[in-house]
Design an enzyme around this catalytic site. Sequence first.
Site, PDB file in Angstrom:
ATOM      1  N   GLY B 126       0.859  -1.225   0.135  1.00 57.99           N
ATOM      2  CA  GLY B 126       0.047  -0.123   0.069  1.00 57.99           C
ATOM      3  C   GLY B 126       0.869   1.158  -0.088  1.00 57.99           C
ATOM      4  CB  SER B 128       0.813   4.228  -5.726  1.00 57.36           C
ATOM      5  OG  SER B 128       2.030   4.087  -6.186  1.00 57.36           O
ATOM      6  CD  GLU B 243      21.803 -15.661  -2.012  1.00 60.94           C
ATOM      7  OE1 GLU B 243      20.549 -16.258  -2.378  1.00 60.94           O
ATOM      8  OE2 GLU B 243      22.682 -16.096  -1.532  1.00 60.94           O
TER       9      GLU B 243
END
Lengths: 403, 403, 358, 358
Positions: B126, B128, B243
Amino acid sequence: MDLSYGDEYEALRGELRQFLTRSWPLQGEEAKLGFPEQAALFRKRATEAGYLNRSIPKRYGGSEQPADVLTAQVIREEFGRAKAPGEARGIGTMMLVPTLLERGEEWQKEKWIPGSISGEITWCQGYSEPGSGSDLASLKTRGELVGDEWVINGQKIWTSGAQRADFMFCLTRTEPDAPKHAGISYLLIDMKQPGVDVRPLKQMTGGATFNEVFLNDVRAPADWIVGKRGEGWIVSRTTLKHERNSIGAATQTSVIFTALVRLAQRVEKNGAPAIRDPVVRQRLATLEGYVRAHQYSGYYQLTRDSKGESAGLIPLMNKLIGTTISQEAGKIGYDLVGEDALLAAGERTLGLMPKGNQGWVAQFMSSLGGSIAGGTANIQRNIIAERGLGLPRDAAADRSAGK
Amino acid sequence: MDLSYGDEYEALRGELRQFLTRSWPLQGEEAKLGFPEQAALFRKRATEAGYLNRSIPKRYGGSEQPADVLTAQVIREEFGRAKAPGEARGIGTMMLVPTLLERGEEWQKEKWIPGSISGEITWCQGYSEPGSGSDLASLKTRGELVGDEWVINGQKIWTSGAQRADFMFCLTRTEPDAPKHAGISYLLIDMKQPGVDVRPLKQMTGGATFNEVFLNDVRAPADWIVGKRGEGWIVSRTTLKHERNSIGAATQTSVIFTALVRLAQRVEKNGAPAIRDPVVRQRLATLEGYVRAHQYSGYYQLTRDSKGESAGLIPLMNKLIGTTISQEAGKIGYDLVGEDALLAAGERTLGLMPKGNQGWVAQFMSSLGGSIAGGTANIQRNIIAERGLGLPRDAAADRSAGK
Amino acid sequence: MNFDLSEEQLLLQETVGQFVANECPPTRLRELFDADDGFDSVLWKGMIELGLGGITLPDEFGGAGLEMLDLAVVSEVLGHACAPGPFVPHSLAGLAIALGGSDEQKQRWLPRLASGETLGTVAICESGDRWQLEEWALAADGTLTGEKLHVPFASNADLLVVGVAGGGLVLVERDSTGVSVEEIDGADRTRRLFRVTFDGASCEPLPEGVAAAPRLRDAGLVLLAADAFGAARRLVDMSVEYAQTREQFGVTIGHFQALKHQLANMAVEVEPCRGLYWYAAHAFDHVAEEAERSAALAKSHITDRAMQVARDAVEAHGGIGFTWECDVQIWFKRVMFDRAFLGAPAFHRERAAQLAGW
Amino acid sequence: MNFDLSEEQLLLQETVGQFVANECPPTRLRELFDADDGFDSVLWKGMIELGLGGITLPDEFGGAGLEMLDLAVVSEVLGHACAPGPFVPHSLAGLAIALGGSDEQKQRWLPRLASGETLGTVAICESGDRWQLEEWALAADGTLTGEKLHVPFASNADLLVVGVAGGGLVLVERDSTGVSVEEIDGADRTRRLFRVTFDGASCEPLPEGVAAAPRLRDAGLVLLAADAFGAARRLVDMSVEYAQTREQFGVTIGHFQALKHQLANMAVEVEPCRGLYWYAAHAFDHVAEEAERSAALAKSHITDRAMQVARDAVEAHGGIGFTWECDVQIWFKRVMFDRAFLGAPAFHRERAAQLAGW
């Protein structure tokens, strides 16, 4: 829609052809004169006939005719067809004369306009400086009034025709304590004096269209100023409502395109004329879309101008479009010349057709000049976005009130 | 230069093949389970063997192995070859788990990490909001501490997987009086509660990958916050040294290119396979230059990462390059489908190969998403110019201290 | 997985880079660019002393016995510095003899090429953009009569490797009777070009010339790609530097977002190209079935990208970028050479399409 | 020299523009776009009442007797508004009969087409992107058996003008036996497409169909170019407007120079295209020798520019631009139709090359 000019203008065309048949080339003894003398003689007669210098009052050597873009266009076409000398070209007639007409003193007009339009007086423009390109108003060339003379020191750049020029119209910082735009005066300088040092500025093509001009204690009489002290910025921005050749640029791109097609017909690719190559055909036809759109936009602008109406965004875009076409033509041409792509740029005077394969190498390079000279492409895009589309001004541009 | 992985890694590859032959697909009774159950079972075993969730401590359900990008790459390759389930994908493992590991409370880690990496708990992001895209820190969703609960109100957008998600990690304005970036907290929200309203956001392709999520008086316990109040912006920017799959994007572009070549071999142009068309060949070979450059850049980055060294500008560019390739592939593919260019977009899940001609219509459209999702192309260019080339920051970006 | 240069290769790049930075800084480069004679024997001698005369030539003949990638990384550095000189054609001449020569020819020429005693070059272009071995029409019937175009540094070279009809290669000593050279008005004045006219000149075939010629081509494509990559990187750097120093409207022009994005786009075009030439060089020695196609793709992609970046660099420099006195034009013309020599990008893209069986 | 629209043409544009703005504002447009049945008979009736059913049809048959340019300027306005409906195919059907029909056919059909009593459309595409009269394979041997693709509004049309083998045209009444239609999943839902299958359907040849077919094609190219020009202008305007209203970082995004320049570039691509379709329409009636080629260039150039501008418009709108609920997608798909219908730009560029004798 009517692509002819209508009866009135076709009548004018008839008159013009008669005049030109009579008047050019010169005959008899006159034909033995040198070209400049012949051109001056002819221009004088064409002006008397009302065909040249139409926006210039008679008392300054013009023919003082009512402004009409279509008349001007027909005259250009017919003079071009007859290969007769048109109005004296150059920065003097393009910029200095209109500025003097609007802003000059009476004595200045009398002194300089007649010679400028006859071609006897030539001018160069002293605007840009090495440190002042897009941000022209930051210019540093100083002018100091010492007694009844301006003493001018500084350096100008991108000065075309400075070797030949008799005078320079020069933006000069005369009020060092005033705000940036308010400290500049528009001075006229005699180029034929000690202290004026003109050095050609070689371009990447090897040619030298431009110069640097060094001004060391150069003098000008106190009244060789157009407008008042500190008004130079405004004077230089004077926009005059004279007859503009709005389809010139489009004509030029059409000429380059035609030359490109001929090149593609002349050179070979895979043992056949390059123009038979599907990739070349796509590139040419794509470019032709742009060329024709540009050409029709020129007709449209001419039509709108002739009605005293705006052609909308088109006038703001002409330069950018012309540059794009010229660059794309340069790239296609460069790809067509085969191993000659290794060669140095050949003759390619700006505004003329590329000559031979090395001319296309020159076109490949010199077309880049279009993105730079007279306002970079980025500045053009700013103008389109702000004046054309109504987008907000740049923070940076805000600093330069005059732009 | 050595494009093999070296003996040590080839030995690992051997081990992996043995493990995978033994372990996947499941056999006997286990093979009768549903896929999610089979995958969970397999993931557990692969984690115990040290092949999955390598950066996660054992106490949170990981295998706690030393970080090594090449080991990770070989594992990905072999799992891919065996079509065995890899680590649980999704925003939870990509973003929430690393954030919890670095910033979470011990109880938070214990509660959420094991289920997230096994795939039993799914998350949505949550961040934009409709009014806060590039300028994310201007977000307006409010969180108010009422008693021992946060009460959250607002609207989030571009929320993938919100229908399926169990929880949302949510940037919320909890300190309305603090400066823009300092007023945000990183809250965890149970999605399965009243007041959470998920509405699919249909894309121009007709598919719906994203959602709008409306939060109306949604509740979260007071301690479901990662970091302190007002630290949410910094928490969300946490960059973890885990990684990373630096050649994933390049692999994806190679896959699309291969599909494009097959398309050109399948469809006809002028009565022959389109791939025989000179224009098509040029376009494909030009694109292949970009695809290979991208692929090799991925190898380079992987190598540099494995040495703990920087791959320079490449990591900043990957997204923009991938987008450019994906868009150009979409344009070429669209041009190849003939009259099917009139059809609606077909199936084209992001990240998968276009299917059939309508799949290429979808690629033509959905490739535009690359310029938009996760930072617009213009923001990518800003980052390259500023962080990569060392050019000055934008005036506007300066306003957003956190970016 | 090690897709990176070795320590030795990085050291080689650094050594050569340092050498050219010292011996051919932009002031010297400009002198050479504008000079009538563009061959700087001192600079070339220095390169030879660094061992650049025989990087890929076998140890037994005085070479360093290294691989195409080692040669190519040097080419990148020289392109980056725009270093004038015959590095590429000299390297190709040596390679041609090493791959196609008899033992006797190798013994005679390779040590001299490696030591710089002999300067080699290649004559492989015929009129009509015919660079390819299949296109060579100059017949070698004991002697040569005809002409080759665009032979780099032919007036300074001692030995010419000449492509002949049938796709073979012959050796011609430049000072033998019947060989005359005439400078061509080339754009890239860091690598001077000559027309070589043969009038019954004696020549000596390389016995394995037909096998060596395609290798010569691929090596040339890789080296030009590497050179263009180096030049393009430099053009990006120059443009960024200019944007960081040039002021307009009271700020450096690097503040303007439009220019920033143009510079970012230039970098995005160039930066990922590194691996294309690395891989092509690697394939030259190690992946036979991909060598030819990788070289074609590397040359076409990189030189095309570099040419556009050179154009963008001119624009990014504004008016000054369009002048002879701005260094941009020197690198611009370097890239013109890299792009046109051995055939244009579109040509090699079509080859790549054919080689893929498209 | 008068390269501009006449007062009457400007008035026509204004009238039609006003009408569609009132009758089909974006809310209504969106309803129609999403509706199962995309044919709005009220909107179409309104257009017919404005006289749009027979602009170029002769007065004697109830048309306005105007020229292709008048028809095209209306097409621009409809593209600008993205007005749903069969304007283009209906106009083409009328034109085909006017140009290729017998007196009797004209008398029967033209008044009905002009009055809207009959809705016409054209069936000119066969599978394999075969739009061109030279490519039509559907044989008309008294009856028709076979299929045509991408017939606009076939389910609503009364009369189909069908291209047949040999390059001729035949009339088929849609409700006759042996004609069935099936909707195709088209992208542009403002102009619904159908597959029409003929199974021994009766048809009536246009006696001058072979002469009319190329004119039909050129007219179609001009009208699609005009439609795309209108749509592209609107896309630029929508993007500019969005940049003037959307705020980020405390300012409208129109302050950002990079976006400003992208918007300027979009405008530069679109704005000069006006004259291309004007001239092609003018040439259709007045410059016979340039009509065919001008139409091909206008269609290929304008629809290609418009498609790119549509892509740019999506990006200029950020995330919202990529959604179904943003109007951009509707215009985007309108341009897809204009670009693909009657053949793609590259195809018509190659035709333009052939017509120039290249």
